[in-house]
Design an enzyme around this catalytic site. Structure first.
Site, short mmCIF file in Angstrom:
data_model
loop_
_atom_site.label_atom_id
_atom_site.label_comp_id
_atom_site.label_asym_id
_atom_site.label_seq_id
_atom_site.Cartn_x
_atom_site.Cartn_y
_atom_site.Cartn_z
CG HIS A 270 32.11 60.08 5.15
ND1 HIS A 270 32.76 59.26 6.04
CD2 HIS A 270 30.81 60.04 5.46
CE1 HIS A 270 31.86 58.72 6.84
NE2 HIS A 270 30.67 59.18 6.51
CG ASP B 205 28.41 60.76 8.63
OD1 ASP B 205 28.09 59.59 8.34
OD2 ASP B 205 29.54 61.08 9.03
CE1 TYR C 280 30.41 80.21 19.94
CE2 TYR C 280 30.76 80.31 22.30
CZ TYR C 280 30.14 80.78 21.17
OH TYR C 280 29.25 81.81 21.25
#
Length: 146
Positions: free
Chosen positions: A22, A66, A116
């Site tokens: 998770h 999620d 990034y």
């Protein structure tokens, strides 16, 4: 061979997806993304010859997003002044809508260099041959409550 598993997902990729927990994040990267240098602390799996949409579709058949964050899916924002169109994002939103009831509301945008930075913390980077620009997508894993 296993039943119900999209053939595009290699045994190596299935293993890593299963190992993720998770809130772990993965990047499905376009062909221009520096997967190896960004993935020095991540697992990098190559899916050469495939595009991001087909990998995204296959992963979302197995991978819960999620539910505890507003945007479990994030796209790399186009740099200001960069004359790039991103029709592939609509394709992503259509695919996400099939697998998450929030649909395109589950999708956010992250500034390129912040993307990034987060990619350097990702658990997994999937390198594809996607030619579309700004086609990188980040997914955050959720839980299965059943």
């Amino acid at each position: 061979m296993l039943k119900g598993i999209p053939q595009i997902l290699s045994p190596e990729l299935l293993k890593v997806l299963c190992e993720m927990g998770h809130s772990d994040r993965l990047i499905i990267a376009d062909g221009n993304f520096p997967a190896e240098s960004m993935g020095k602390n991540a697992i990098v799996v190559r899916c050469d010859g495939h595009g991001v949409p087909e990998i995204l579709e296959a992963i979302l058949k197995l991978f819960p997003l999620d539910s505890y964050v507003e945007h479990p899916v994030n796209l790399m924002e186009v740099m200001p002044g960069d004359p790039v169109e991103t029709p592939i994002w609509d394709t992503y939103k259509n695919i996400i809508s099939k697998y998450d009831e929030r649909g395109e509301k589950a999708v956010g945008n992250i500034e390129r260099f912040a993307f990034y930075a987060q990619a350097k913390e990702a658990y997994l980077i999937i390198a594809t041959s996607e030619k579309a620009l700004y086609a990188n997508i980040m997914l955050q894993k959720g839980v299965i409550a059943d």
